[in-house]
Scaffold this active site. Structure first.
Site, short mmCIF file in Angstrom:
data_model
loop_
_atom_site.label_atom_id
_atom_site.label_comp_id
_atom_site.label_asym_id
_atom_site.label_seq_id
_atom_site.Cartn_x
_atom_site.Cartn_y
_atom_site.Cartn_z
N ASP A 112 17.40 11.05 4.31
CA ASP A 112 17.87 10.32 5.48
C ASP A 112 19.39 10.16 5.35
O ASP A 112 19.98 10.53 4.35
CB ASP A 112 17.14 8.98 5.63
CG ASP A 112 17.47 8.02 4.52
OD1 ASP A 112 18.26 8.37 3.63
OD2 ASP A 112 16.93 6.90 4.54
N ASP A 294 7.23 10.32 8.92
CA ASP A 294 7.33 9.76 7.56
C ASP A 294 7.08 8.27 7.67
O ASP A 294 7.36 7.67 8.70
CB ASP A 294 8.73 9.97 6.95
CG ASP A 294 9.72 8.94 7.45
OD1 ASP A 294 10.22 9.09 8.57
OD2 ASP A 294 9.98 7.95 6.74
N CYS A 332 -14.20 12.69 -0.28
CA CYS A 332 -12.75 12.86 -0.46
C CYS A 332 -12.50 13.58 -1.79
O CYS A 332 -13.09 13.22 -2.81
CB CYS A 332 -12.05 11.50 -0.45
SG CYS A 332 -10.29 11.61 -0.82
N CYS A 334 -9.62 13.75 -3.43
CA CYS A 334 -8.38 13.31 -4.08
C CYS A 334 -8.67 12.98 -5.55
O CYS A 334 -9.83 12.79 -5.94
CB CYS A 334 -7.79 12.10 -3.35
SG CYS A 334 -8.46 10.52 -3.89
N CYS A 337 -10.86 9.75 -5.97
CA CYS A 337 -12.26 9.80 -5.54
C CYS A 337 -13.08 10.79 -6.37
O CYS A 337 -14.29 10.62 -6.52
CB CYS A 337 -12.35 10.16 -4.06
SG CYS A 337 -11.69 8.84 -3.01
N HIS A 363 -4.82 8.36 -3.33
CA HIS A 363 -5.85 8.50 -2.29
C HIS A 363 -5.21 8.41 -0.90
O HIS A 363 -5.50 9.23 -0.02
CB HIS A 363 -6.94 7.43 -2.44
CG HIS A 363 -7.83 7.39 -1.24
ND1 HIS A 363 -8.91 8.24 -1.07
CD2 HIS A 363 -7.77 6.66 -0.09
CE1 HIS A 363 -9.47 8.02 0.11
NE2 HIS A 363 -8.78 7.07 0.73
ZN ZN Z 1 -9.78 9.81 -2.17
#
Ligand code: ZN
Length: 399
Positions: A112, A294, A332, A334, A337, A363
């Site tokens: 930025d 963002d 999920c 990730c 998870c 996550h």
């Molecule tokens: Zn997850």
């Protein structure tokens, strides 16, 4: 739900020439105003719509490494010019090879301009035509930042995409003030553009292909926003951002401003809605033609145990999760998870173990990045409207 585009649809870009390294935005598909595109940069190609993951001081808060980012499908990392200028200093980062080398991140980085932090964090600021005088929020030392200084700092950082230095007036400022401020922001944009062109020619510049995005301002006044959008669109920037939203106005006002402004920004350049937002905001933004987003929400909420799922948000501090052996969200993929239960992560959070925050942030960012991937697939299949409807219905399930 989707509106029909008011502007003429440009020809889709032809097959890319592998020898052509110029930055380019290729519009792959449209559904209403929504755009599925790709933006080629010297640090790789960004598939849009995209959510950029915010690493304020060259790291995502919550002990998330750049190796983690590869695993959670991050395409672009955003870093804050003001924070890095104050500490450790952009000169030091340049000496160490720029942000990419410093962070060990070889994909695109957007920095930025520092403007937003100067106007929101710094103490005792004084705005003049040449720039802003202010005191550092870390040690109180006097700093001056204007368009040229912002460009030099971002050039030292060597980011892929630099943002033009703008003023972010308060959303409750009166219209006369905002009008004068927007006009100054346009004059600052032209100074940014010429300074960036000069820097990109310098022998010792780290990234001679650094790109520059302009920022549309104008508060919640549609006429000022549109006039400014038309003006900046004539200056051939690499992309166009919409700033000064998500600062206190209602979501409805934000959507109305987007509907007013986006049709006046070049369709053959990426559009970036700064600092936004919730998963619902992203769906609504995509529908109105936004490519880049963002926001600190997924990382900040993750650090507080607030987790995004396809059934709405859940608070892991809630006692009902004390003996819950299920993952945060079934299905999920990730890192949190795949390996851990709600009960365990809840325990980590309550025991203030850093791993708890880290897993929650991973996550949430994975959730955002995956949702953007789904949005891109839905746009390609011509089913964004249906996807959005199903997604919004799911978010309401948990209430
Ligand atoms: Zn997850």
């Amino acid at each position: 739900m989707c509106q029909v585009s008011k502007g003429a649809v440009p020809e889709l870009a032809s097959e890319s020439n592998p020898d052509d390294k110029r930055p380019r935005y290729r519009l792959i598909k449209r559904e209403g105003l929504a755009k599925r595109g790709e933006f080629t940069t010297i640090h790789g190609t960004i598939q849009t719509p995209v959510f950029m993951n915010v690493g304020t001081a060259a790291a995502i808060k919550g002990a998330v490494s750049t190796m983690d980012l590869q695993e959670i499908k991050t395409q672009v990392q955003l870093s804050n010019t003001y924070h890095l200028h104050v500490r450790p200093g952009d000169g030091l980062i340049k000496e160490l090879g720029g942000l990419s080398a410093f962070m060990n991140w070889d994909k695109p980085i957007l920095t930025d301009s520092g403007g937003f932090q100067v106007f929101s964090l710094a103490k005792l600021r004084k705005i003049k035509e040449e720039g802003v005088h202010f005191n550092s929020h870390i040690d109180g030392r006097k700093i001056f930042m204007g368009p040229e200084e912002s460009m030099r700092i971002q050039s030292n950082l060597g980011s892929t995409i630099a943002m033009a230095f703008d003023e972010c007036p308060s959303s409750v400022a009166d219209k006369d003030y905002i009008k004068a401020s927007v006009e100054r922001t346009t004059r600052w944009l032209l100074r940014c553009k010429s300074e960036m062109a000069r820097l990109n020619q310098e022998e010792d510049t780290l990234n001679k292909g650094q790109l520059l995005f302009a920022i549309n301002q104008g508060g919640v006044y549609d006429d000022l926003r549109i006039e400014h959008a038309k003006e900046i669109a004539t200056h051939d920037l690499d992309g166009y951002a919409i700033g000064g939203l998500a600062v206190g106005e209602s979501h409805e006002e934000m959507y109305r401003v987007l509907e007013a402004v986006v049709p006046h920004l070049p369709i053959d350049k990426p559009t970036y809605l700064m600092g936004v937002g919730t998963p619902v905001n992203l769906l609504e933004g995509v529908e109105r033609g936004v490519d880049f987003f963002d926001c600190v929400y997924p990382s900040r909420n993750g650090r507080h145990g607030h987790l995004y799922t396809n059934q709405g948000k859940l608070n892991l501090y809630n006692k009902i999760f004390e003996k819950d052996t299920a993952p945060i969200e079934a299905g999920c993929d990730c890192p949190a998870c795949l390996h851990y239960s709600r009960a365990y992560i809840r325990h980590l959070l309550k025991a203030k173990e850093m791993l708890g925050m880290r897993l929650c942030v991973l996550h949430n960012l994975y959730f955002y990045n995956t949702m953007m991937e789904e949005i891109r697939a839905a746009l390609e299949a011509g089913d964004f409207a249906g996807y959005k409807e199903r997604k919004l219905a799911g978010f309401c399930e948990r209430g």
